[in-house]
Design an enzyme around this catalytic site. Sequence first.
Site, mmCIF file in Angstrom:
data_model
loop_
_atom_site.group_PDB
_atom_site.id
_atom_site.type_symbol
_atom_site.label_atom_id
_atom_site.label_comp_id
_atom_site.label_asym_id
_atom_site.label_seq_id
_atom_site.Cartn_x
_atom_site.Cartn_y
_atom_site.Cartn_z
ATOM 1 N N THR A 49 -4.099 1.772 -2.524
ATOM 2 C CA THR A 49 -3.504 0.441 -2.631
ATOM 3 C C THR A 49 -4.066 -0.376 -3.783
ATOM 4 O O THR A 49 -5.166 -0.108 -4.266
ATOM 5 C CB THR A 49 -3.756 -0.337 -1.306
ATOM 6 O OG1 THR A 49 -3.016 -1.549 -1.322
ATOM 7 C CG2 THR A 49 -5.228 -0.670 -1.116
ATOM 8 N N ASN A 98 -3.674 -3.634 -2.970
ATOM 9 C CA ASN A 98 -3.579 -4.716 -2.002
ATOM 10 C C ASN A 98 -2.209 -5.376 -2.114
ATOM 11 O O ASN A 98 -1.258 -4.898 -1.548
ATOM 12 C CB ASN A 98 -4.718 -5.731 -2.111
ATOM 13 C CG ASN A 98 -4.748 -6.637 -0.895
ATOM 14 O OD1 ASN A 98 -4.267 -6.235 0.165
ATOM 15 N ND2 ASN A 98 -5.261 -7.841 -1.007
ATOM 16 N N THR A 110 0.864 -1.173 0.000
ATOM 17 C CA THR A 110 0.000 0.000 0.000
ATOM 18 C C THR A 110 0.909 1.235 0.000
ATOM 19 O O THR A 110 2.111 1.107 0.183
ATOM 20 C CB THR A 110 -0.909 -0.083 1.243
ATOM 21 O OG1 THR A 110 -1.658 -1.280 1.144
ATOM 22 C CG2 THR A 110 -1.835 1.086 1.382
HETATM 23 N N1 GLY Z 1 -5.424 -3.963 1.288
HETATM 24 C C1 GLY Z 1 -5.006 -3.637 2.566
HETATM 25 C C2 GLY Z 1 -6.011 -2.844 3.315
HETATM 26 O O1 GLY Z 1 -6.859 -2.221 2.696
HETATM 27 O O2 GLY Z 1 -5.990 -2.844 4.515
#
Ligand code: GLY
Length: 558
Positions: free
Chosen positions: A386, A388, A368
């Site tokens: 992000t 992910n 992120t």
């Molecule tokens: N993809 C990590 C989060 O959104 O926490």
Amino acid sequence: MIKKIISIIIVLTIGFSYYPTSIGKNGVVSSSSVHASDIGIAVLQSGGNAIDAAIAVGFALGVTFPNAGNIGGGGFMVLRLANGEVSTIDFREVAPLLSDRDMFLDDSSRVIRGKSLYSAFASGVPGTVAGFGYAHEKYGTKSWESLIEPSINLAYNGFKITTRDADYLNSARRFLSRDKEASEIFVPKKKHKVGDLLIQTDLANTLKRISMYGYREFYQGLTSRRIIQCMNRTNGIISKEDLLTYKPVERKPVEFEYKGYKIYSMPPASSGGICLAEILNQIEPMNIETFDYHSPEHVQLIVEAERRAYADRAEYMGDMDFVEVPIEELISDEYALMRFTDFDFDIAMPSANIGPGLSSSYKESPETTHYSVVDKWGNAVSVTTTLNGKYGNGIVVDGAGFLLNNEMDDFSIKPGHPNKYGLIGKEANSIQPKKRMLSSMTPTIVENPSGELVLVLGSPGGSTIITTVAQIIINIIDYNMSISEAVSAPRFHHQWLPDVVFYEDGGLPTKTIKALKDKGYVFHKRKSIGEANCIQIPSNGVIFGAADSRRQASTKAY
Ligand code: GLY
């Protein structure tokens, strides 16, 4: 020259130990990329406000930091206007209309390995471009085109990659080779070297279209057709209707006080704000400042507060447009007091004994990215965004040059099954069409007891984001650190399950670890935790930027 002299005067006035990574009187940008920070500062210098700069930085990260910066993912923005008004924009991805609760399970209800992470099914409907478009229409002042133009140029002409960029790209060669579009852009015959130019012509053309026709182009124009073409090629399920109906949502922030400071953070679909409130509220009455920094007591208090907050995360948190999240109860001081009544300095409370409070092999990947912006008027923006996983699901949209996210893994794909970050979820975070998957992203803004803007905070790091932000706040408010000290201080993390304290290698005193092990705590080393690109505005009229050296981030000021 004048800038240098001002910096030296400030350093001499307040001391070397408080020397931040950047100092300005008019504006600061802290981000994961020097190009992005430069672009943000240029927007501020040309009269743009912090929201304009944040949008320009976001697009630039999509070009220069493709492992996490994106237009194929989503994120959250917390903004505080100079007049004190605070709001948040949720541009988290949503589950496609064709998704369903058990889409990542086989006929025997077993999780199909990798499907929620490395297939076309892993992608939620991207929200980033709509989020930036919404922020611009409501809060921006500069022309949309002018905010994207520098990124178009970077993508067309290329930028010289750094050691970090080369390491990231080279370590993902096999992963990115699986997709022919990704392979053509990111996997040259020979490995990337420092100083090589990374040119992204397809991405430049996509950005050009978004710039010319507005953010809706992504959801209605040629870019949307390219996304559908990509879905057909890779058997994905994002449809034309998914794209046409995607909407960012402006939400009220989670708001609470810690020792007189007002903290604003992200509500669901992020768990960030609620968990941050729970952690700090539990610690508040415990006089943590009376214990030595990183002493057994200091670490134990924070770990136990984190454990209880993450147990609640698993039970209660999900997209609040779909499930009722008891936000007010969870962030109340009364609840925190009740939650911490079984805290005992003599023992490690096993997570097995900690359930949700209201009713009766884990590997972090730093994918992120967080950035913070403050302008000369006092507008402040905190954005975490992000794909992910690093480079998302590794699939680049046909002829459009951008990677798709693998955010579907942030849903609880099966109750009790840990996601990529080892986080457990239950029904509140189960998959439903159009629902947003639960996040840990914690873009946060803090006001001092006089109501003045003092901190703009956030970090990447999956489940560790929340605990990173909490520790930076404690470092500053309870241990009087400057922002650069607070960001660089070693971190640790507990998330209820697994029942382990993660800590940065070499980051905690051996005698603290030993004392806590004797009480029953289990410790695991991590190379690093988070990358907090933050800003502090002390009351002396200067703005301090801190870029986290853990990932070679950049902060610029003017
Ligand atoms: N993809 C990590 C989060 O959104 O926490």
